[in-house]
Structure formats: structure tokens, C-alpha cells
Write a protein that holds these residues in place. Structure first.
Motif, PDB file in Angstrom:
ATOM      1  N   THR A   1       0.845  -1.192   0.000  1.00 42.74           N
ATOM      2  CA  THR A   1       0.000   0.000   0.000  1.00 42.74           C
ATOM      3  C   THR A   1       0.876   1.236   0.000  1.00 42.74           C
ATOM      4  N   ARG A   2       0.310   2.344  -0.502  1.00 38.91           N
ATOM      5  CA  ARG A   2       1.068   3.584  -0.584  1.00 38.91           C
ATOM      6  C   ARG A   2       0.108   4.757  -0.491  1.00 38.91           C
ATOM      7  N   ASN A   3       0.390   5.710   0.415  1.00 40.25           N
ATOM      8  CA  ASN A   3      -0.391   6.948   0.486  1.00 40.25           C
ATOM      9  C   ASN A   3       0.028   7.892  -0.626  1.00 40.25           C
ATOM     10  N   LEU A   4      -0.964   8.498  -1.257  1.00 38.63           N
ATOM     11  CA  LEU A   4      -0.675   9.447  -2.331  1.00 38.63           C
ATOM     12  C   LEU A   4      -1.853  10.397  -2.464  1.00 38.63           C
ATOM     13  N   ALA A   5      -1.852  11.254  -3.466  1.00 38.77           N
ATOM     14  CA  ALA A   5      -2.919  12.241  -3.670  1.00 38.77           C
ATOM     15  C   ALA A   5      -3.060  12.532  -5.147  1.00 38.77           C
ATOM     16  N   ALA A   6      -4.219  13.081  -5.511  1.00 40.03           N
ATOM     17  CA  ALA A   6      -4.464  13.442  -6.907  1.00 40.03           C
ATOM     18  C   ALA A   6      -5.363  14.671  -6.934  1.00 40.03           C
ATOM     19  N   PRO A   7      -5.318  15.471  -7.996  1.00 42.12           N
ATOM     20  CA  PRO A   7      -6.171  16.669  -8.087  1.00 42.12           C
ATOM     21  C   PRO A   7      -7.651  16.291  -8.109  1.00 42.12           C
ATOM     22  N   ALA A   8      -8.462  17.186  -7.562  1.00 47.19           N
ATOM     23  CA  ALA A   8      -9.910  16.957  -7.517  1.00 47.19           C
ATOM     24  C   ALA A   8     -10.535  17.140  -8.885  1.00 47.19           C
ATOM     25  N   ASN A   9     -11.574  16.343  -9.135  1.00 46.39           N
ATOM     26  CA  ASN A   9     -12.437  16.480 -10.314  1.00 46.39           C
ATOM     27  C   ASN A   9     -11.721  16.251 -11.646  1.00 46.39           C
ATOM     28  N   ARG A  10     -10.573  15.514 -11.592  1.00 51.38           N
ATOM     29  CA  ARG A  10      -9.870  15.155 -12.837  1.00 51.38           C
ATOM     30  C   ARG A  10      -9.482  13.678 -12.778  1.00 51.38           C
ATOM     31  N   PRO A  11      -9.591  12.974 -13.930  1.00 51.92           N
ATOM     32  CA  PRO A  11      -9.213  11.554 -13.911  1.00 51.92           C
ATOM     33  C   PRO A  11      -7.729  11.407 -13.546  1.00 51.92           C
ATOM     34  N   ALA A  12      -7.428  10.421 -12.731  1.00 51.08           N
ATOM     35  CA  ALA A  12      -6.046  10.127 -12.332  1.00 51.08           C
ATOM     36  C   ALA A  12      -5.736   8.672 -12.660  1.00 51.08           C
ATOM     37  N   VAL A  13      -4.603   8.455 -13.367  1.00 58.13           N
ATOM     38  CA  VAL A  13      -4.181   7.099 -13.742  1.00 58.13           C
ATOM     39  C   VAL A  13      -2.932   6.747 -12.938  1.00 58.13           C
ATOM     40  N   PHE A  14      -2.978   5.607 -12.289  1.00 53.90           N
ATOM     41  CA  PHE A  14      -1.826   5.118 -11.528  1.00 53.90           C
ATOM     42  C   PHE A  14      -1.446   3.735 -12.063  1.00 53.90           C
ATOM     43  N   THR A  15      -0.150   3.607 -12.474  1.00 55.44           N
ATOM     44  CA  THR A  15       0.342   2.344 -13.031  1.00 55.44           C
ATOM     45  C   THR A  15       1.456   1.800 -12.150  1.00 55.44           C
ATOM     46  N   VAL A  16       1.299   0.552 -11.749  1.00 56.77           N
ATOM     47  CA  VAL A  16       2.313  -0.136 -10.948  1.00 56.77           C
ATOM     48  C   VAL A  16       3.030  -1.141 -11.843  1.00 56.77           C
ATOM     49  N   ARG A  17       4.366  -1.113 -11.773  1.00 56.14           N
ATOM     50  CA  ARG A  17       5.175  -2.074 -12.562  1.00 56.14           C
ATOM     51  C   ARG A  17       5.947  -2.963 -11.594  1.00 56.14           C
ATOM     52  N   ALA A  18       5.814  -4.262 -11.798  1.00 57.22           N
ATOM     53  CA  ALA A  18       6.561  -5.251 -11.014  1.00 57.22           C
ATOM     54  C   ALA A  18       7.572  -5.931 -11.929  1.00 57.22           C
ATOM     55  N   ILE A  19       8.833  -5.966 -11.494  1.00 57.97           N
ATOM     56  CA  ILE A  19       9.910  -6.585 -12.274  1.00 57.97           C
ATOM     57  C   ILE A  19      10.555  -7.655 -11.405  1.00 57.97           C
ATOM     58  N   ASP A  20      10.669  -8.859 -11.937  1.00 58.20           N
ATOM     59  CA  ASP A  20      11.320  -9.907 -11.150  1.00 58.20           C
ATOM     60  C   ASP A  20      12.826  -9.858 -11.356  1.00 58.20           C
ATOM     61  N   ARG A  21      13.563 -10.707 -10.640  1.00 63.57           N
ATOM     62  CA  ARG A  21      15.026 -10.692 -10.691  1.00 63.57           C
ATOM     63  C   ARG A  21      15.571 -11.041 -12.067  1.00 63.57           C
ATOM     64  N   SER A  22      14.764 -11.682 -12.867  1.00 63.07           N
ATOM     65  CA  SER A  22      15.219 -12.042 -14.210  1.00 63.07           C
ATOM     66  C   SER A  22      14.937 -10.958 -15.233  1.00 63.07           C
ATOM     67  N   GLY A  23      14.243  -9.882 -14.798  1.00 56.80           N
ATOM     68  CA  GLY A  23      13.959  -8.786 -15.711  1.00 56.80           C
ATOM     69  C   GLY A  23      12.604  -8.855 -16.364  1.00 56.80           C
ATOM     70  N   ASN A  24      11.796  -9.857 -16.027  1.00 60.07           N
ATOM     71  CA  ASN A  24      10.438  -9.924 -16.562  1.00 60.07           C
ATOM     72  C   ASN A  24       9.586  -8.858 -15.872  1.00 60.07           C
ATOM     73  N   ALA A  25       8.840  -8.097 -16.650  1.00 60.67           N
ATOM     74  CA  ALA A  25       8.071  -6.974 -16.105  1.00 60.67           C
ATOM     75  C   ALA A  25       6.586  -7.132 -16.409  1.00 60.67           C
ATOM     76  N   ALA A  26       5.744  -6.784 -15.430  1.00 58.50           N
ATOM     77  CA  ALA A  26       4.292  -6.779 -15.603  1.00 58.50           C
ATOM     78  C   ALA A  26       3.752  -5.466 -15.060  1.00 58.50           C
ATOM     79  N   ASP A  27       2.803  -4.863 -15.788  1.00 67.10           N
ATOM     80  CA  ASP A  27       2.192  -3.601 -15.386  1.00 67.10           C
ATOM     81  C   ASP A  27       0.715  -3.823 -15.060  1.00 67.10           C
ATOM     82  N   ALA A  28       0.230  -3.036 -14.128  1.00 67.66           N
ATOM     83  CA  ALA A  28      -1.205  -3.021 -13.824  1.00 67.66           C
ATOM     84  C   ALA A  28      -1.589  -1.597 -13.460  1.00 67.66           C
ATOM     85  N   SER A  29      -2.752  -1.128 -13.960  1.00 67.61           N
ATOM     86  CA  SER A  29      -3.139   0.275 -13.785  1.00 67.61           C
ATOM     87  C   SER A  29      -4.543   0.389 -13.206  1.00 67.61           C
ATOM     88  N   VAL A  30      -4.826   1.540 -12.617  1.00 68.74           N
ATOM     89  CA  VAL A  30      -6.149   1.895 -12.146  1.00 68.74           C
ATOM     90  C   VAL A  30      -6.384   3.367 -12.484  1.00 68.74           C
TER      91      VAL A  30
END
Length: 718
Positions: free
Chosen positions: A569-598
Motif C-alpha cells: 500500500t502507498r499513500n498518495l494524492a491526486a487533483p480533484a475532479n480530474r481523472p487520475a491514472v496510476f500504473t504499478v510495474r513489477a519486475i522480477d530478478r530475471s527482468g520480466n516486467a508486468a504492469d497493472a493500472s487503475v
């Protein structure tokens, strides 16, 4: 004259001959004509032989020498003084005690005598006159302890004197008959070479076949076994026209003999090729050999020269070590190493060449071997003789070669030639990340290594995976790429020495091509905090796993933030009344990367938009959202909003005199919220709720009464 010379040799008298510079037919005649009791050279360069005193039977000139041949006449050095170099023959010969004739330029000399088997018990010293300066050198003694079956004349070791046009000799002790001085010009023009016949070796012994067989058997292509860097015969301009026969070949190399040429140390490395040409001319023209006798030569700068014709990588039968040329190879260090050893570089070069020749047949350079003598001045025909695989010439014959100082260095040369590669270590693995002792990759890696053993001594490097050879690379490379199947592997770098010994170093590599998996995709929810138009407080939640090991988890949108692999979990903030996109990227030790957004929009619903019941009044102040707030201190006053979304929060003011409110969500009570605080805190989210299903919902607040409340807004995420 001959009788006088013989008496002088037996009596250990001193014989001195001077040969000055000259030109024309008279000069070359010195090779052919016998000396007379008094010979007057024709032409202005008058070289005279004078007899002073009939009872003494000696040639006298100015000075104390018992026998001296002296050039007389003002024109003796006219050509040299004028800076001219007349065309010089490859070989000039002058008999000791013979008449004086002007010599053409020469750079190397030796003395030879009629009977090859005659032993020299006397001493021969020479000095020469340098063309460039006209100065005479110091007296130097010639080594006369070597002989070979192919000799047509006995001979001393050759001596390099540099470009010269005059020579004097002094002798003492008993000398064999027919002794003469042979003057070699290594820069004489060569006639076109005659065609050589076919080699006399069976194909199986002519090359370093064991390594070829190894390459043929290997599934993985192996790089060619490297040949130590060598100046070829073409490179040093060998005179192929004087080579008397096609090369002969012998069996697998069992022993490697180290010699010195005894040609002196007063040379520059730019003269080395000339010295090699001079040695070839001396051994062929003066001694009657088929070609230069050594298989290889090396100068004091560490440059190796190909010796006897036949091929650097082949087992050429040389003429270097009496009685033990069969199944042998050799190298001669250019110079005299009785008092001075060779440099570390030269030691390494000798070791590399020895390891190259011996290691080709699996013979350890620091080992021993028993050979059968072919007959020498030290070991009779048929005697079994133990040798170090790398031996000095003196180990096989009665000679000082290769000199005391160089001979004392042979143990260190054996150690270098026979050692396994040293200092091998893996520096890094390109294409892989490291965690502790493990490397992680998707499917391909490139190990990068270092080694302290010089590349000249390395045969090749191999990369093994789980005990299976996967690839091989030449000695000059320090990396190689291999692909890996999924799983944990042992990757090994093997360094192979020219001697055949090897060293390995290993590391473990995890190959993983599977992407990390988000078991909970990122989701946003409102959290307590102060609301501003540009900043609505929220927290981001997610969960991600990997089948092997996570390397990093980070926010890549709207900005880059390292979230850490152990945080969810992470505390953060975004401007009011505007769409906000947050993308999390996970990379394993071998360099494989996966993204997920909200993507969520934090909507602010004004206090004035609420459905109100009871007594409320509007308070206007720029400190409130939208500049207004609903204020009430009457028990039971209520306000409600209807919204659509998953997360909702109530915005009220807190302070020392604030009261309490009851909260209802979709008609169900959520408890009382105490708004009291030590200091005034406007625009605070004081209550939140997250709804997994989303949809349309209603939030209602009810004043407890007694103390006032300031209702500012409702915030929800949509």
C-alpha cells in the motif's frame, strides 16, 4: 706460411688478422686464393703482407702482436669514408694466416675448420671494425663447443657484430687445421628460390593431430588451437634459395630444448631479422646444413621467429640438439646468456612456445620423459636418458648452451609453461541481475571473466552448463553468450592452458521467463487528510507475486516512485475532479516486467448539494472548499448525498469547540465521528468507506447537537 701458423698455434702464440674495406675483384678473390708469403693487392687500395725478420717467420706490423695482417695504403677506407656500400656477397671467407684482402660489408661472423669432428682446445678471439664509425670493437671470444652430424666443417657459434668492414682475430692454444673466418652478410641479395621436393613425413605425424581429432569429436565447435605470435620466414626474409632439401618431419613432440645463439647481446630488436638471416646463412653456407637448425628463435624483446622450414604447427625435424632431434622441438634465444638471464616477457614467450608444442600431444611441459640417444658427444647411441620436458641444450650434450643464467631460469619457465590458468574469476554476468550468490536471467546470459595468466599461454575458454559443454571461445576473448532453459543452472567457465591443464570457476544462474502476477490489481481508496483542489488524499493498494523472486515494484505513472517489493500500500494524492491514472510495474530478478493500472476521478460534492433537514446555516469563508460550509448545532439536523463509486469520504472541519456527528451509509449506521481537535483543521476527511461492488449509494450525516459542526463536502472516487 702454413708451417709458421701451425707452430704458432701449438706454442699458443698470438695470431692477428686485419681485413680492411675495399672494392673490386680483389676483394672477392680473398674467398678463393691461398695466401702467399708476400701478396701485393692491385689498385690504389694497397693492402700489403710484409715479412719482417727471416728468422722469426712472422708477419709484423706496428704493435706487439706476434702475427698481424695489416692493410697498408692511403685508400684502404675510401669507400667507407665516402659513405658507399659496394654490393657484398652473402659469404666471404678468409683463412687464418692468409694474405690480406679487402672485405665487403658483413654483420655476422664465425670461424670454421676442415674436420667437423676435431675438438678445439684453443681460444679464438675477434674484433671488428664498424662501418658507420670506423672504430674497432672490443675483443670477444667465440664459443667453439658445438657440433652436429650434418656439419661439413667444424664451426664456432656465430657472432653478431653489426655492419662491419674489417676483422682481426687472435688465437691461442691448439687449433684444428683449415681454420678460417667466415663473414656473413645477411642483407645480400637472394636469388630466386629453387623448388623444394615433397615432405618426407606421413600425414599423421606432420601436424598437431590430437587437437584436430579433439575438434572433430566435439559436438560444440572448438576454436583453432592458437599459434603463438610468430614472425614467419617470409616476414624475416629467409633465403629459400639456399635451402638444400625439403623439410622432414618427426613424431609427437616429447621434449623442448632451449638454446642461446651465443651471437652476443649488442643488438637492437630492429636487427633481429637480420641476425636470423645471418644464422641461416652461416649454418647453411658455412656448416653445410640443409637450413637453419632451430625450430624457433626469440629475440630479447620477445619476438618469435619461425626457424626451419616446414610449418610452425607441424613437427619439423630440426638440427639443434645432437642425438635428440627426433620427437623434439627447440627455441634459441638470440644473444649470449652466460651471465645475463632473459626478461620476464621472454620467459613467458619461451614457456608459451614450449606449452604449444608439448601440449599439442598431452605432454606436460613441467614433466619428465626418457628418450633414447641417437648418439651425441655426451650420450652414446642407444642410451636411455631422462630429461625434463623443457630442457637446456647442455642436458643433452657437452656444451655451455644455453648459458648459465638462462639455464638457471628453466625451472621458472617450466612452471609457467606447465601451470594451470591462474586468477580465473567471473566479473559479472551480462543479461542477468544478481542477488547474493545467484544470478537471474530470462533465458540468455553472457559471463564476463578475467584471468591473470597471459593470453599467449591460453588455448581457449569453454562455457559449460550443468556439466554440458555449450560453447567455446578463443584465448583473446573474455566473454561468451549461452541460452538457458527455465530453472536453476550451474554455469562454468573453463580456461584451458596451452599445456592442456585447465581451471574452472562456476556460478549459479536462475533462468525465468515468467512474468510477475498481480494477485490484487491496483485499487484506490480515499483516506483521512486535508483536501485541497489540487490534492485529494488517497491510498493505493495492490498485491503482486513471482514464481522465483521479485526484483522491484514501482509506480511508473503519474510519476516514478519506488514502492519496494515488501510493501502492498502507498499513500498518495491526486487533483480533484480530474481523472487520475496510476500504473504499478513489477519486475522480477530475471527482468520480466508486468504492469497493472487503475483510473479514478476524485469528485468533490459541495455541501450546498446535500439534501438537508433541520436547522442549517451557510457560512462563507475562503478556507472552506468552494468558499462555503453548512453549520449547525441543532440536534437531529441532517444532510445527505447520493453518489456512484467504490470509495467515499466526508469532509468536515475539526477544532476545539466542534461537536460530533452520526454517519449512515445506505441507511445503516456507521457510528459517531468526534470532530474535536486541539487546533482548527478545516477541510478534513474525517470518515471514509470503501465498497468493493461500487454502484449507487447514499451517505447521511446527523448532528448530535450541543456543539456546532461545519459540513464542507462529500468526496467520492468514480
Amino acid at each position: 706460411m702454413h708451417r709458421n701458423r701451425t707452430k704458432a698455434c701449438v706454442a699458443a702464440a698470438l695470431l692477428t688478422m686485419v681485413a680492411g674495406a675495399g672494392s673490386g675483384p680483389a676483394a672477392s678473390a680473398a674467398q678463393r686464393e691461398p695466401a702467399g708469403p708476400a701478396f701485393q693487392a692491385a689498385g690504389p687500395a694497397a693492402h700489403q703482407l710484409r715479412v719482417a725478420g727471416p728468422a722469426a717467420h712472422q708477419l709484423r706490423a706496428a704493435g706487439p702482436a706476434a702475427h698481424q695482417l695489416r692493410a697498408a695504403g692511403p685508400a684502404a677506407h675510401q669507400l667507407r669514408a665516402a659513405g658507399q656500400r659496394p654490393a657484398a656477397p652473402a659469404l666471404q671467407t678468409v683463412r687464418l694466416g692468409g694474405s690480406s684482402r679487402a672485405t665487403r660489408p658483413f654483420s655476422l661472423l664465425g670461424v670454421t675448420w676442415a674436420e667437423p669432428g676435431a675438438r678445439v682446445t684453443g681460444v679464438v678471439r675477434v674484433r671488428t671494425r664498424t662501418i658507420a664509425t670506423g672504430q674497432w670493437s672490443a675483443w670477444r671470444e667465440l664459443e667453439t663447443d658445438g657440433r652436429a652430424p650434418a656439419d661439413i666443417r667444424g664451426s664456432s657459434d656465430p657472432l653478431w657484430v653489426g655492419p662491419s668492414d674489417g676483422v682481426e682475430t687472435r688465437t691461442s692454444g691448439t687449433l684444428p687445421a683449415g681454420m678460417r673466418v667466415d663473414l656473413i652478410n645477411p642483407d645480400a641479395q637472394h636469388p630466386a628460390p629453387r623448388r623444394a621436393g615433397a615432405a618426407k613425413a606421413p600425414a599423421t605425424t606432420a601436424t598437431e593431430s590430437p587437437r584436430r581429432a579433439e575438434k572433430a569429436r566435439a559436438v560444440v565447435p572448438l576454436p583453432a588451437r592458437p599459434i603463438p605470435r610468430t614472425v614467419t620466414r617470409t616476414g624475416w626474409r629467409a633465403n629459400e634459395a639456399i635451402v638444400r632439401a625439403a623439410p622432414e618431419y618427426t613424431g609427437p613432440t616429447q621434449v623442448f630444448f632451449v638454446h642461446h645463439t651465443a651471437t652476443g647481446n649488442g643488438y637492437t630488436c630492429s636487427q633481429s631479422a637480420s641476425i636470423v638471416r645471418g644464422i641461416q646463412a652461416y649454418q647453411v653456407r658455412s656448416r653445410g646444413w640443409d637450413d637453419i637448425g632451430y625450430n624457433f628463435l626469440v629475440d630479447k624483446c620477445g619476438t618469435v621467429f619461425e626457424g626451419r622450414v616446414g610449418g610452425i604447427g607441424r613437427t619439423v625435424l630440426g638440427a639443434h640438439t645432437l642425438g635428440f632431434n627426433t620427437d623434439a622441438s627447440s627455441i634459441a634465444v638470440i644473444g649470449d646468456h652466460g651471465a645475463y638471464g632473459v626478461t620476464p616477457r621472454v620467459r613467458t614467450v619461451i614457456a608459451a612456445m614450449a606449452a604449444y608444442k608439448l601440449g599439442a600431444y598431452g605432454n606436460p611441459p613441467n614433466g619428465r620423459v626418457v628418450l633414447t640417444s641417437g648418439g651425441s658427444d655426451r650420450f652414446p647411441l642407444g642410451q636411455k636418458v631422462p630429461f625434463f620436458r623443457i630442457s637446456g641444450h647442455r642436458d643433452a650434450g657437452r656444451t655451455a648452451c644455453p648459458g648459465n643464467a638462462l639455464y638457471a631460469q628453466l625451472p621458472s619457465i617450466r612452471a609457467i609453461a606447465g601451470a594451470a590458468p591462474a586468477g580465473l574469476r567471473i566479473l559479472s554476468v551480462r543479461g542477468a541481475g544478481r542477488l547474493g550468490s545467484l544470478y537471474f536471467t530470462k533465458n540468455a546470459v553472457q559471463p564476463i571473466w578475467s584471468v591473470t595468466t597471459p593470453s599467449a599461454l591460453i588455448s581457449r575458454y569453454e562455457i559449460w552448463v550443468d556439466g554440458v559443454l555449450r560453447t567455446a571461445t578463443p584465448a583473446g576473448r573474455r566473454s561468451a553468450a549461452v541460452s538457458l532453459a527455465p530453472g536453476i543452472h550451474s554455469v562454468t567457465v573453463r580456461a584451458l592452458h596451452l599445456s592442456g591443464r585447465s581451471t574452472t570457476v562456476s556460478t549459479r544462474v536462475v533462468a525465468d521467463a515468467t512474468l510477475p502476477v498481480f494477485t490484487q490489481r491496483p485499487e484506490l481508496a480515499l483516506r483521512p487528510g486535508t483536501v485541497r483542489a489540487s490534492e485529494v488524499p488517497m491510498h493505493l493498494d495492490w498485491n503482486v507475486t513471482d514464481g522465483v523472486a521479485l526484483g522491484s515494484v514501482g509506480l511508473v505513472r503519474p510519476s516514478a516512485v519506488n514502492l519496494g517489493v515488501g510493501v502492498r500500500t502507498r499513500n498518495l494524492a491526486a487533483p480533484a475532479n480530474r481523472p487520475a491514472v496510476f500504473t504499478v510495474r513489477a519486475i522480477d530478478r530475471s527482468g520480466n516486467a508486468a504492469d497493472a493500472s487503475v483510473t479514478r476521478t476524485p469528485w468533490v460534492l459541495s455541501d450546498l448539494a446535500a439534501q438537508r433537514r433541520g436547522s442549517w446555516r451557510v457560512l462563507r469563508n475562503p478556507g472552506y472548499l468552494g468558499g462555503t460550509a453548512l453549520v449547525s448545532s441543532v440536534r437531529g439536523a441532517s444532510a445527505s448525498w447520493r453518489f456512484t463509486g467504490r470509495s467515499v469520504g466526508l469532509v468536515l472541519s475539526k477544532g476545539p469547540k466542534a461537536g460530533r456527528v452520526g454517519v449512515f451509509f445506505d441507511g445503516r449506521p456507521q457510528g459517531m465521528v468526534d470532530l474535536r481537535a486541539a487546533t482548527a483543521q478545516p477541510r478534513r476527511i474525517v470518515w471514509t468507506k470503501w465498497v468493493p461492488q461500487g454502484g449507487a449509494h447514499t451517505v447521511r450525516v446527523v448532528a448530535e447537537g450541543g456543539k456546532g459542526i461545519a459540513l464542507d463536502a462529500l468526496v467520492h472516487l468514480k
